[in-house]
Design a protein around this motif. Structure first.
Motif, PDB file in Angstrom:
ATOM      1  N   GLN A  79       0.769  -1.372  -0.041  1.00 18.14           N
ATOM      2  CA  GLN A  79       0.003   0.082  -0.041  1.00 18.14           C
ATOM      3  C   GLN A  79       0.877   1.329  -0.046  1.00 18.14           C
ATOM      4  O   GLN A  79       1.774   1.323   0.654  1.00 18.14           O
ATOM      5  N   ASP A  80       0.462   2.485  -0.652  1.00 15.17           N
ATOM      6  CA  ASP A  80       1.294   3.651  -0.729  1.00 15.17           C
ATOM      7  C   ASP A  80       1.407   4.168   0.495  1.00 15.17           C
ATOM      8  O   ASP A  80       2.394   4.992   0.759  1.00 15.17           O
ATOM      9  N   SER A  81       0.552   3.939   1.459  1.00 18.79           N
ATOM     10  CA  SER A  81       0.613   4.640   2.676  1.00 18.79           C
ATOM     11  C   SER A  81       1.672   3.674   3.757  1.00 18.79           C
ATOM     12  O   SER A  81       2.105   4.326   4.957  1.00 18.79           O
ATOM     13  N   GLU A  82       2.141   2.577   3.330  1.00 16.72           N
ATOM     14  CA  GLU A  82       2.827   1.673   4.000  1.00 16.72           C
ATOM     15  C   GLU A  82       4.430   2.174   4.093  1.00 16.72           C
ATOM     16  O   GLU A  82       4.934   2.239   2.879  1.00 16.72           O
ATOM     17  N   SER A  83       5.202   2.918   5.203  1.00  8.92           N
ATOM     18  CA  SER A  83       6.050   3.132   5.425  1.00  8.92           C
ATOM     19  C   SER A  83       7.280   2.023   5.407  1.00  8.92           C
ATOM     20  O   SER A  83       6.828   0.887   5.601  1.00  8.92           O
ATOM     21  N   PHE A  84       8.441   2.316   5.069  1.00 10.18           N
ATOM     22  CA  PHE A  84       9.502   1.396   5.128  1.00 10.18           C
ATOM     23  C   PHE A  84       9.570   0.833   6.333  1.00 10.18           C
ATOM     24  O   PHE A  84       9.918  -0.539   6.501  1.00 10.18           O
ATOM     25  N   ALA A  85       9.509   1.585   7.508  1.00  8.22           N
ATOM     26  CA  ALA A  85       9.752   1.208   8.912  1.00  8.22           C
ATOM     27  C   ALA A  85       8.634   0.195   9.260  1.00  8.22           C
ATOM     28  O   ALA A  85       8.936  -0.743  10.066  1.00  8.22           O
ATOM     29  N   GLU A  86       7.422   0.420   8.728  1.00 10.33           N
ATOM     30  CA  GLU A  86       6.184  -0.462   9.042  1.00 10.33           C
ATOM     31  C   GLU A  86       6.546  -1.739   8.229  1.00 10.33           C
ATOM     32  O   GLU A  86       6.238  -2.905   8.771  1.00 10.33           O
ATOM     33  N   TYR A  87       6.967  -1.697   6.945  1.00 14.27           N
ATOM     34  CA  TYR A  87       7.236  -2.848   6.167  1.00 14.27           C
ATOM     35  C   TYR A  87       8.277  -3.694   6.696  1.00 14.27           C
ATOM     36  O   TYR A  87       8.184  -5.042   7.046  1.00 14.27           O
ATOM     37  N   LEU A  88       9.267  -3.055   7.717  1.00 14.71           N
ATOM     38  CA  LEU A  88      10.436  -4.007   8.013  1.00 14.71           C
ATOM     39  C   LEU A  88      10.084  -4.630   9.409  1.00 14.71           C
ATOM     40  O   LEU A  88      10.558  -5.727   9.648  1.00 14.71           O
TER      41      LEU A  88
END
Length: 144
Positions: free
Chosen positions: A128-137
């Motif tokens: 999702q466009d709203s997902e940050s890299f920190a959240e992804y990690l």
């Protein structure tokens, strides 16, 4: 250039055999890392054993061993078998430090790979466009 003898090398030949420049080899001489042999006319020459020694020095340098540590190792080596324990301990310490650096580099590469994957996900819209890299990690339980 022709070798002084079959198993003897001039500094130029030695440079080619070791992959180092003559400038570097002379620096190693000044630092007492290598000691050239001398012929009757005081010209430097090197042997296959010297080639092996320089290759080992390159492995030591490749582990991140400091010049001081290399010089200490050489001093102990010159003292003979009585210093095997000291040399072994030094090499073990260098190995542990090198392994720690490898682990750190692997961690950096893992983060880099995740970042590339995150970009791929952004590009193909699987993330999702709203997902940050920190959240992804967070799904990988890795440290940023």
């Amino acid at each position: 250039m022709v070798s002084i003898a079959n198993d003897y090398y001039s500094i130029g030949e030695f440079a080619k055999k070791t992959g180092l420049s003559t400038y570097t080899l002379r620096y190693y001489e000044r630092e007492n890392l290598i000691v050239p042999h001398r012929d009757q006319k005081q010209r430097r020459f090197y042997t296959e054993q010297d080639v092996g020694w320089v290759h080992f020095l390159m492995h030591l340098k490749g582990t991140g061993m400091s010049m001081n540590e290399i010089q200490q190792y050489i001093t102990w080596r010159a003292q003979g078998d009585a210093t095997i324990e000291q040399r072994k301990e030094l090499l073990q310490n260098v190995r542990e430090r090198s392994l720690a650096q490898i682990r750190e580099t692997q961690n950096h590469l893992e983060i880099l790979s995740h970042k590339i994957d995150w970009y791929d996900g952004k590009l193909d819209h699987s993330i999702q466009d709203s997902e940050s890299f920190a959240e992804y990690l967070k799904q990988f339980k890795t440290e940023n």
